[in-house]
Design an enzyme around this catalytic site. Sequence first.
Site, PDB file in Angstrom:
ATOM      1  CG  LEU A  80      -6.631   8.713 -16.783  1.00  0.00           C
ATOM      2  CD1 LEU A  80      -8.129   8.940 -16.594  1.00  0.00           C
ATOM      3  CD2 LEU A  80      -6.355   8.049 -18.127  1.00  0.00           C
ATOM      4  NE  ARG A 139       7.062  -4.070   8.972  1.00  0.00           N
ATOM      5  CZ  ARG A 139       6.369  -4.032   7.846  1.00  0.00           C
ATOM      6  NH1 ARG A 139       5.115  -3.602   7.827  1.00  0.00           N
ATOM      7  NH2 ARG A 139       6.915  -4.425   6.707  1.00  0.00           N
ATOM      8  CD  GLU A 164      -9.589   4.176   1.322  1.00  0.00           C
ATOM      9  OE1 GLU A 164      -9.019   3.634   2.291  1.00  0.00           O
ATOM     10  OE2 GLU A 164      -8.984   4.635   0.338  1.00  0.00           O
ATOM     11  CB  VAL A 223      -7.239  14.616 -10.592  1.00  0.00           C
ATOM     12  CG1 VAL A 223      -8.577  14.473 -11.310  1.00  0.00           C
ATOM     13  CG2 VAL A 223      -7.361  15.584  -9.433  1.00  0.00           C
ATOM     14  CE  LYS A 268      -9.368  10.891  -7.102  1.00  0.00           C
ATOM     15  NZ  LYS A 268      -9.796   9.596  -7.678  1.00  0.00           N
ATOM     16  CB  THR A 288       1.445   7.383   2.435  1.00  0.00           C
ATOM     17  OG1 THR A 288       1.555   8.788   2.689  1.00  0.00           O
ATOM     18  CG2 THR A 288       2.820   6.738   2.549  1.00  0.00           C
ATOM     19  CG  ASP A 328     -10.555   9.844  -3.618  1.00  0.00           C
ATOM     20  OD1 ASP A 328      -9.521  10.322  -3.094  1.00  0.00           O
ATOM     21  OD2 ASP A 328     -10.557   9.314  -4.741  1.00  0.00           O
ATOM     22  CB  ALA A 387      10.441   5.123   4.979  1.00  0.00           C
TER      23      ALA A 387
END
Length: 817
Positions: A615, A509, A669, A611, A684, A557, A680, A506
């Site tokens: 790694l 759309r 981003e 995280v 983590k 996602t 972010d 998926a």
Amino acid sequence: MRVLKFGGSSLANADCIRNVAEIIRSKQESGADTRAVVVSAMGKMTDLLQEMAQTASRGHESYREILGEFTLHHQQVISELFDDDKVTEVQEHIGTLHQTLEQLLHGIYLVMEASSRTMDYVLSFGERSSAYIVAQYFSSVGIKASFLDARDIIKTNKNFGAAQVDIPLTYSRIQDHFNKEEALQVITGFISADKGGLTTTLGRGGSDYTAALVGAALDVEAIEIWTDVDGVLTADPKKVNEAFTIKNMSYAEAVEMSHFGAKVIYPPTIHPALTRDIPIYIKNTFNSSAEGTYIGLKNTDYQKAVKGISSISDVALLTLQGSGLFGMPGIAARLFGSLASAGINVILITQGSSEHSISFAIQPGMVKKALRKVAREFEFEMKRGSVEPLRVESDLAVIAIIGENMRYKPGVAGKMLTALGKNGINAVAIAQGSSELNISVVIEKQDEAKALNVLHEAFFLSDTKVIHLFMVGVGLIGGTLLNQLAKQAVFLREKRSLEIRVVGLANTRNMVFDPKGIEIGDWKTNLDSSSLESNMDSFVEKMIDFNLSNSVFVDNTADLLIPDHYESILDASISISTPNKVATSSDFEQYLNLLSRAEKRNVYFGYETNVGAGLPVISTLRNLIDSGDRVIKIEGVLSGSLSYIFNHFDKSTPFSQAVEQAGKLGFTEPDPRVDLNGLDVKRKILILSREAGLRMESDDVEVENILPDYCQNAELEDLPAALKKADSYFEEKRKAAADNQERLCMIARLEQGKAYIRLESIGQDSPFYFLSGSDNMIVFTTERYKDRPLVIQGPGAGAEVTAAGVFAEIIHIGSLL
């Protein structure tokens, strides 16, 4: 001499009958003594007869339409098989036969009743019609043959619907008839007669039994059952795609397979053949060159513990329990005697050594009758309270693994239950006979197909394990992962005996599903051309409804809402692998809930890539803690984008230019403030603190604001100018650090129960000083690694490494299943 039997699918139409004639001709030309052919009614005709009789008994004239369909089908077959001269003769005979059927149905319609005796007579018209047409066709193409009504040779009692055969009389009549006849006898299967001539039947599927009776009476060389599959299969091919033909099996194994739902052979067929040691061959009418299945006494070199897997799709489990059962002789005899007196067949029985309860499985349609009979039998004990009323569990199925070799191989039951348990299939009841010929497990009906596939893979395809993969998000990470799966597929199959089958995809759309596997080399075309509009609720519902074995859900996602479905996915015994950090960094109680559900359902909730991308950060931390080490401090550069920015920010590259370059490379981003504000990194270090055993929420993590207010407050389109304005601000910080032979680094730390993220000036004594590119570095200081901390370093961002981390986690999940 051989007896051949052809089922309804082998005689469904004119072409099928021509094919049967060619098989007989080939047999005769090869020198085989073929004197008897038993035939069933043409395909679906018995169902029509049943339907028209029941319709007439309800007083509905629509039975005539069903009769018309029955008659028309036979007329069409006759017109296609014979030339003009012969057509009239055969149609006249069949027409007279069907007129008798019409009169019989009219009588049923008038009295609005169809007794078992009448039903047997109605059903006989199927075999009588097909056998006559087949015999006439054989004669018309040069095969000397004559029609034989089995009612003349097979004699039974008056137990209409499932008559008991008088074996001595029947064998005598068969032998007398064949001593007088030299032509090939085309015999009606399924039907018989009592000594007075009343029509009886041998039970549904009784044509096999007819062939066995004729074969045993004549002591033939072999009995051949011709059907529409290549023999007895290891499992039902409609439910298990990988089912394959069993080359040979013993009589006992065949009885067990047929009892537990294998439709290829009718259970009573085995006994007459067994008493005379006559082998039975199951052959495919439409693939006559196939070897088929041999059933007999002959020993084979078959080494596997299990020969086949079968099931009964719909059963009810009844349990009689109470203190009055303990140590009381005759309880079981009373229980099953009461059931037998009501004509209730017991499919399975299990009793614990405590003697506190007895459980047994029966057909759901018999439950009410069983409740009445048992209540009457144990009325006294129930009034006293020493025996409880029967407990009924419905919507169940029975799965059985079958094989004579099981008695010689320990651990078969454990392997069976482990395979079921690891796929979230609960065993409601278990039964195994002392012969160790079969192990039966009662499960939820909805899990039947899944259980069959799980066990088939465990016992027959254990060399190759199949993972069914459902993936949401096929952008940069997801698309890269699919490419990696495609490139590595052959290696995994040949070297690791692992097949990863993508069955659901998926994007924002569309979504596409194929339980047999989406062609991975063409996944984009399949997804783009799918008519299914993407909807996460529908995706999860479809995934759960498929109920496939070894299922894994991958969320590629950063969506905030998809993790809301994780709970129901885990509850459906589907493992999860995800780089999405939302679930593991949100509410602490929900984080614990997901871990608990995964453990409870015996599935894997994997988020290694949360995280450090590819790694091994989380797994290393878990290994340290699980092995008894104590974490003192965790430090890390946990953002690939921030690592890149501060590693490239120097005297010649202003801060704003380093941020711009990071954006062009896809490290940040669209709004780089998301990265620069440490959101972010915050997630983590929060995840690592939870993995380290701390009960910590997002608000407990302190994050230093490194951007001036005019950068924080700027509109997105004005941000580049604001960052350029901040160049002098950051250059001042950089120069101050450089004057001390230090450099700037955004570091997350967890120590003494507190977590914080700061822009620090670090010297060459820090392991972070020599970081380059977009590398991440995580430093674990523990009791064991106190003087020289454990360092993990490598690329912490990018589609390739993140996808590779998810890929590795999927393979790890496969090793656990």
